[in-house]
Every structure is written in structure tokens, then in C-alpha cells.
Design a protein around this motif. Structure first.
Motif, PDB file in Angstrom:
ATOM      1  N   MET A 126       0.852  -1.153   0.000  1.00 21.04           N
ATOM      2  CA  MET A 126       0.000   0.000   0.000  1.00 21.04           C
ATOM      3  C   MET A 126       0.904   1.224   0.000  1.00 21.04           C
ATOM      4  N   LEU A 127       0.677   2.126  -0.909  1.00 18.39           N
ATOM      5  CA  LEU A 127       1.420   3.371  -1.019  1.00 18.39           C
ATOM      6  C   LEU A 127       0.445   4.504  -0.747  1.00 18.39           C
ATOM      7  N   ASP A 153      -3.377   3.990  13.229  1.00 18.72           N
ATOM      8  CA  ASP A 153      -4.654   3.355  12.884  1.00 18.72           C
ATOM      9  C   ASP A 153      -4.753   3.096  11.377  1.00 18.72           C
ATOM     10  N   ASP A 154      -4.274   4.040  10.566  1.00 21.07           N
ATOM     11  CA  ASP A 154      -4.298   3.874   9.110  1.00 21.07           C
ATOM     12  C   ASP A 154      -3.428   2.694   8.684  1.00 21.07           C
ATOM     13  N   ARG A 155      -2.227   2.596   9.253  1.00 21.20           N
ATOM     14  CA  ARG A 155      -1.307   1.508   8.904  1.00 21.20           C
ATOM     15  C   ARG A 155      -1.888   0.155   9.310  1.00 21.20           C
ATOM     16  N   VAL A 156      -2.407   0.074  10.531  1.00 29.21           N
ATOM     17  CA  VAL A 156      -2.981  -1.179  11.012  1.00 29.21           C
ATOM     18  C   VAL A 156      -4.174  -1.580  10.153  1.00 29.21           C
ATOM     19  N   ARG A 157      -5.039  -0.636   9.847  1.00 34.61           N
ATOM     20  CA  ARG A 157      -6.217  -0.935   9.025  1.00 34.61           C
ATOM     21  C   ARG A 157      -5.808  -1.414   7.632  1.00 34.61           C
ATOM     22  N   GLY A 158      -4.834  -0.753   7.026  1.00 31.26           N
ATOM     23  CA  GLY A 158      -4.364  -1.151   5.700  1.00 31.26           C
ATOM     24  C   GLY A 158      -3.825  -2.569   5.689  1.00 31.26           C
ATOM     25  N   ASP A 214       2.375  -4.788   2.559  1.00 26.06           N
ATOM     26  CA  ASP A 214       3.335  -3.827   3.085  1.00 26.06           C
ATOM     27  C   ASP A 214       2.667  -2.460   3.049  1.00 26.06           C
ATOM     28  N   TYR A 215       3.266  -1.489   3.698  1.00 23.06           N
ATOM     29  CA  TYR A 215       2.678  -0.167   3.814  1.00 23.06           C
ATOM     30  C   TYR A 215       3.819   0.830   3.694  1.00 23.06           C
ATOM     31  N   LEU A 216       3.825   1.634   2.665  1.00 24.86           N
ATOM     32  CA  LEU A 216       4.876   2.615   2.449  1.00 24.86           C
ATOM     33  C   LEU A 216       4.252   4.003   2.381  1.00 24.86           C
ATOM     34  N   ARG A 217       4.774   4.889   3.206  1.00 25.14           N
ATOM     35  CA  ARG A 217       4.229   6.243   3.268  1.00 25.14           C
ATOM     36  C   ARG A 217       4.944   7.168   2.293  1.00 25.14           C
ATOM     37  N   LYS A 218       4.181   8.101   1.735  1.00 25.14           N
ATOM     38  CA  LYS A 218       4.761   9.130   0.879  1.00 25.14           C
ATOM     39  C   LYS A 218       5.244  10.270   1.759  1.00 25.14           C
ATOM     40  N   PRO A 219       6.289  10.967   1.409  1.00 22.34           N
ATOM     41  CA  PRO A 219       7.181  10.699   0.287  1.00 22.34           C
ATOM     42  C   PRO A 219       8.082   9.504   0.595  1.00 22.34           C
ATOM     43  N   PHE A 220       8.589   8.872  -0.447  1.00 20.67           N
ATOM     44  CA  PHE A 220       9.429   7.695  -0.273  1.00 20.67           C
ATOM     45  C   PHE A 220      10.591   7.753  -1.251  1.00 20.67           C
ATOM     46  N   GLU A 221      11.594   6.950  -0.984  1.00 19.32           N
ATOM     47  CA  GLU A 221      12.740   6.832  -1.880  1.00 19.32           C
ATOM     48  C   GLU A 221      12.478   5.666  -2.825  1.00 19.32           C
ATOM     49  N   VAL A 222      12.771   5.844  -4.088  1.00 18.92           N
ATOM     50  CA  VAL A 222      12.517   4.814  -5.089  1.00 18.92           C
ATOM     51  C   VAL A 222      13.277   3.530  -4.755  1.00 18.92           C
ATOM     52  N   GLU A 223      14.499   3.655  -4.235  1.00 25.88           N
ATOM     53  CA  GLU A 223      15.289   2.473  -3.892  1.00 25.88           C
ATOM     54  C   GLU A 223      14.586   1.618  -2.841  1.00 25.88           C
ATOM     55  N   GLU A 224      13.944   2.262  -1.875  1.00 25.26           N
ATOM     56  CA  GLU A 224      13.223   1.506  -0.850  1.00 25.26           C
ATOM     57  C   GLU A 224      12.017   0.797  -1.453  1.00 25.26           C
ATOM     58  N   LEU A 225      11.281   1.477  -2.318  1.00 20.72           N
ATOM     59  CA  LEU A 225      10.135   0.851  -2.983  1.00 20.72           C
ATOM     60  C   LEU A 225      10.593  -0.363  -3.791  1.00 20.72           C
ATOM     61  N   GLU A 226      11.689  -0.224  -4.534  1.00 23.92           N
ATOM     62  CA  GLU A 226      12.205  -1.341  -5.330  1.00 23.92           C
ATOM     63  C   GLU A 226      12.584  -2.522  -4.440  1.00 23.92           C
ATOM     64  N   ALA A 227      13.242  -2.243  -3.318  1.00 22.61           N
ATOM     65  CA  ALA A 227      13.647  -3.318  -2.401  1.00 22.61           C
ATOM     66  C   ALA A 227      12.426  -4.023  -1.820  1.00 22.61           C
ATOM     67  N   ARG A 228      11.385  -3.268  -1.492  1.00 20.97           N
ATOM     68  CA  ARG A 228      10.169  -3.873  -0.946  1.00 20.97           C
ATOM     69  C   ARG A 228       9.459  -4.739  -1.987  1.00 20.97           C
ATOM     70  N   VAL A 229       9.459  -4.307  -3.241  1.00 24.56           N
ATOM     71  CA  VAL A 229       8.844  -5.111  -4.306  1.00 24.56           C
ATOM     72  C   VAL A 229       9.618  -6.406  -4.495  1.00 24.56           C
ATOM     73  N   ARG A 230      10.946  -6.325  -4.475  1.00 22.36           N
ATOM     74  CA  ARG A 230      11.761  -7.552  -4.581  1.00 22.36           C
ATOM     75  C   ARG A 230      11.480  -8.497  -3.420  1.00 22.36           C
ATOM     76  N   ALA A 231      11.372  -7.943  -2.211  1.00 19.66           N
ATOM     77  CA  ALA A 231      11.097  -8.781  -1.037  1.00 19.66           C
ATOM     78  C   ALA A 231       9.741  -9.470  -1.170  1.00 19.66           C
ATOM     79  N   LEU A 232       8.741  -8.748  -1.649  1.00 16.70           N
ATOM     80  CA  LEU A 232       7.417  -9.349  -1.847  1.00 16.70           C
ATOM     81  C   LEU A 232       7.467 -10.442  -2.909  1.00 16.70           C
ATOM     82  N   GLY A 233       8.244 -10.230  -3.945  1.00 10.06           N
ATOM     83  CA  GLY A 233       8.389 -11.241  -4.990  1.00 10.06           C
ATOM     84  C   GLY A 233       8.996 -12.523  -4.468  1.00 10.06           C
TER      85      GLY A 233
END
Length: 145
Positions: A1-2, A9-14, A21-40
Motif C-alpha cells: 500500500m502506497l 490506525d491507518d497503517r494497522v487498518r491497511g 506492506d505499507y509505504l508512506r509518501k514521500p518515499f525513496e525509489v530504492e526503498e520501494l524497489e527493495a520492498r517489491v523484490r522482497a514481496l516477490g
């Protein structure tokens, strides 16, 4: 969830509604990429049940690590570091990637937390296990031998 929502409460509900996973904006692209790899990897993209590197055997199904037949007891974060490095044995894994995979998205992380876990892991794998090399300014690499 981005999302821009960042309250507890928002994070727990999501997460309760099914987000992996739950990633808050703003974010670094490298972190998003690492999280996608981990989910894969969790979905089976790179999740062989057993990894053998030299004298070390990692059984992802049971969570057991053996070096030359000796059971190696690991803490949760040590296991996460080892699994991340072993799944990319022979490749340099950046500090940012390791931190994103090892520490929760909202966990407070000390500046040397990754180094502490790598140091503990090195001592537990010694003397017969594979070597974790530091690549200065970049990250770490688990030797294949």
C-alpha cells in the motif's frame, strides 16, 4: 500500500485489509524497489526451500541453518540478513536494500544496527561457513565458497 496516510490506525487498518506492506509518501525509489523484490521472494520468485553454499545449508521451510552439520542458532534479524545475502550469493547487496528487507518499515533503526547483525552472523558462521565480505561504501556480499 502506497499512501500519504501515516497514522498508526491507518497503517494497522491497511495491513488488516490485506496489504502486504505499507509505504508512506514521500518515499525513496530504492526503498520501494527493495520492498517489491522482497514481496516477490515471498511469493515464490526466489524461494527455493533449501540453499546450500559451501558447508552451509539454509532450510527456509524449517528456519534451520547448519554449517558442517552444526546447528547455527540465529536471531530473527540475523536470519533475515543471512537469507537476503544467501539468495544473492556472490552479488553485492546494498546497505539500503538490506535495511529495507531486515527492518520493519516503521521500526526505529540505529545507525549501526545492520553492522551489529552482520558481525554477530559472521561469528556464528565461523570458522567453516561462508564469508560475509564488506564492500566499502556499497554493502555486503556472501561468498559462494
Amino acid at each position: 500500500m502506497l499512501t500519504a496516510r501515516d497514522g498508526l490506525d491507518d497503517r494497522v487498518r491497511g495491513l488488516d485489509l490485506g496489504a502486504d506492506d505499507y509505504l508512506r509518501k514521500p518515499f525513496e525509489v530504492e526503498e520501494l524497489e527493495a520492498r517489491v523484490r522482497a514481496l516477490g521472494r515471498r511469493r515464490g520468485g526466489d524461494a527455493a526451500p533449501e540453499i546450500v553454499i559451501g558447508a552451509m545449508t539454509i532450510n527456509r521451510s524449517t528456519g534451520r541453518v547448519e554449517v558442517s552439520g552444526r546447528l547455527v542458532e540465529l536471531r530473527r534479524r540475523e536470519w533475515s540478513v543471512l537469507e537476503a545475502l544467501a539468495s544473492r550469493a556472490g552479488q553485492v547487496v546494498s546497505r539500503d536494500t538490506l535495511q529495507a528487507e531486515v527492518f520493519g518499515f516503521d521500526e526505529p533503526v540505529g545507525s549501526n544496527a545492520l553492522e551489529v547483525n552482520v558481525t554477530r552472523l559472521r561469528s556464528k558462521l565461523a570458522p567453516d561457513g561462508p564469508t560475509i565480505r564488506t564492500v566499502r561504501g556499497v554493502g555486503y556480499m556472501l561468498d559462494r565458497s
